[in-house]
Scaffold this motif. Structure first.
Motif, PDB file in Angstrom:
ATOM      1  N   PHE A 188      -7.808  -9.342   3.282  1.00  0.00           N
ATOM      2  CA  PHE A 188      -8.255  -8.372   2.374  1.00  0.00           C
ATOM      3  C   PHE A 188      -7.450  -7.131   2.340  1.00  0.00           C
ATOM      4  CE2 PHE A 188     -11.686 -11.320   3.005  1.00  0.00           C
ATOM      5  CZ  PHE A 188     -12.305 -11.185   1.894  1.00  0.00           C
ATOM      6  N   VAL A 189      -6.886  -6.738   1.485  1.00  0.00           N
ATOM      7  CA  VAL A 189      -6.150  -5.396   1.727  1.00  0.00           C
ATOM      8  C   VAL A 189      -7.040  -4.298   0.685  1.00  0.00           C
ATOM      9  CG1 VAL A 189      -4.003  -4.199   0.892  1.00  0.00           C
ATOM     10  CG2 VAL A 189      -4.137  -6.604   1.613  1.00  0.00           C
ATOM     11  N   TYR A 190      -7.227  -3.021   1.218  1.00  0.00           N
ATOM     12  CA  TYR A 190      -8.156  -2.407   0.811  1.00  0.00           C
ATOM     13  C   TYR A 190      -8.084  -0.835   1.706  1.00  0.00           C
ATOM     14  CZ  TYR A 190     -12.005  -3.453   3.997  1.00  0.00           C
ATOM     15  OH  TYR A 190     -12.666  -4.012   4.978  1.00  0.00           O
ATOM     16  N   PRO A 191      -8.172   0.409   0.974  1.00  0.00           N
ATOM     17  CA  PRO A 191      -8.579   1.589   1.673  1.00  0.00           C
ATOM     18  C   PRO A 191      -9.811   1.829   2.192  1.00  0.00           C
ATOM     19  CG  PRO A 191      -8.778   2.097  -0.512  1.00  0.00           C
ATOM     20  CD  PRO A 191      -8.463   0.530  -0.521  1.00  0.00           C
ATOM     21  N   ILE A 192      -9.915   2.410   3.079  1.00  0.00           N
ATOM     22  CA  ILE A 192     -11.281   2.922   3.776  1.00  0.00           C
ATOM     23  C   ILE A 192     -11.392   4.066   3.064  1.00  0.00           C
ATOM     24  CG2 ILE A 192     -12.718   3.640   5.734  1.00  0.00           C
ATOM     25  CD1 ILE A 192     -11.928   0.721   5.865  1.00  0.00           C
ATOM     26  N   TRP A 193     -12.598   4.105   2.123  1.00  0.00           N
ATOM     27  CA  TRP A 193     -13.410   5.248   1.844  1.00  0.00           C
ATOM     28  C   TRP A 193     -14.705   5.508   2.139  1.00  0.00           C
ATOM     29  CZ3 TRP A 193     -11.837   3.387  -4.036  1.00  0.00           C
ATOM     30  CH2 TRP A 193     -10.297   3.749  -4.321  1.00  0.00           C
TER      31      TRP A 193
END
Length: 191
Positions: free
Chosen positions: A79-84
């Motif tokens: 899983f590749v994603y930003p922390i928002w």
């Protein structure tokens, strides 16, 4: 090894996209790789009443069936994603809500929860704006590990191999990005 990459960032010019693209190029020579770019796919993240009723009957929507097929196929899911807002983007949370459904990802037997996605590895790669030290001081790292690593992935029977935090991402130098990519390559070389 079969690698499924779940990507959740709206911009193909983002650091997240650069990390995803590097991961794909470094894995593709020796492994089978499938990318599910949730924004590009325009994945519907809304868990509807119809979805819930279908899950109770053991039925899922066609778009969910496709994603579950890819999850079944994979040996390793990244899983590749930003922390928002100390969490994952809404589109990814909706993907989890709809795809990691009861009867597919977990179930209860005599009141005991059982994860059904066993014998699969997970790697989580997050970018974040603050430093990792700031996240630790605030307890955000523990909150994320509890809610994501344990509360979603381990709960569903997956083995979390690594959770990488690429901190101060908005201010990352080219040298720092090269270092992160090398770290990611080393991580996957050990699998």
């Amino acid at each position: 090894m079969k690698h499924l990459i779940i990507f959740a960032h709206p911009s193909e010019q983002s650091l997240n996209a650069s990390i995803k693209d590097h991961l794909v190029s470094s894995l593709s020579g020796e492994h089978e790789v499938e990318i599910r770019d949730l924004n590009q796919m325009q994945f519907n993240p809304v868990l509807s009443q119809e979805d819930i009723a279908g899950q109770r009957r053991g039925e899922v929507a066609n778009d969910v069936k496709v994603e579950q097929k890819w999850v079944r196929w994979a040996d390793c899911i990244t899983f590749v994603y930003p922390i928002w807002w100390v969490g994952m983007p809404a589109i990814l949370k909706g993907y989890i809500d709809r795809v990691f459904s009861y009867g597919f990802a977990y179930r209860y037997v005599e009141g005991q929860q059982q994860g059904l996605l066993t014998n699969k590895q997970v790697v989580i790669i997050n970018t974040l704006g603050k430093s990792h030290q700031e996240y630790q001081t605030l307890g955000f790292d523990k909150a994320i590990a509890l809610s994501v690593d344990s509360g979603i992935f381990s709960y569903c029977g997956l083995t979390v191999n690594a959770h990488l935090y690429l901190d101060r991402a908005e201010r990352a130098t080219g040298e720092r990005v090269v270092g992160w990519k090398a770290e990611i390559e080393t991580l996957y070389a050990k699998q």
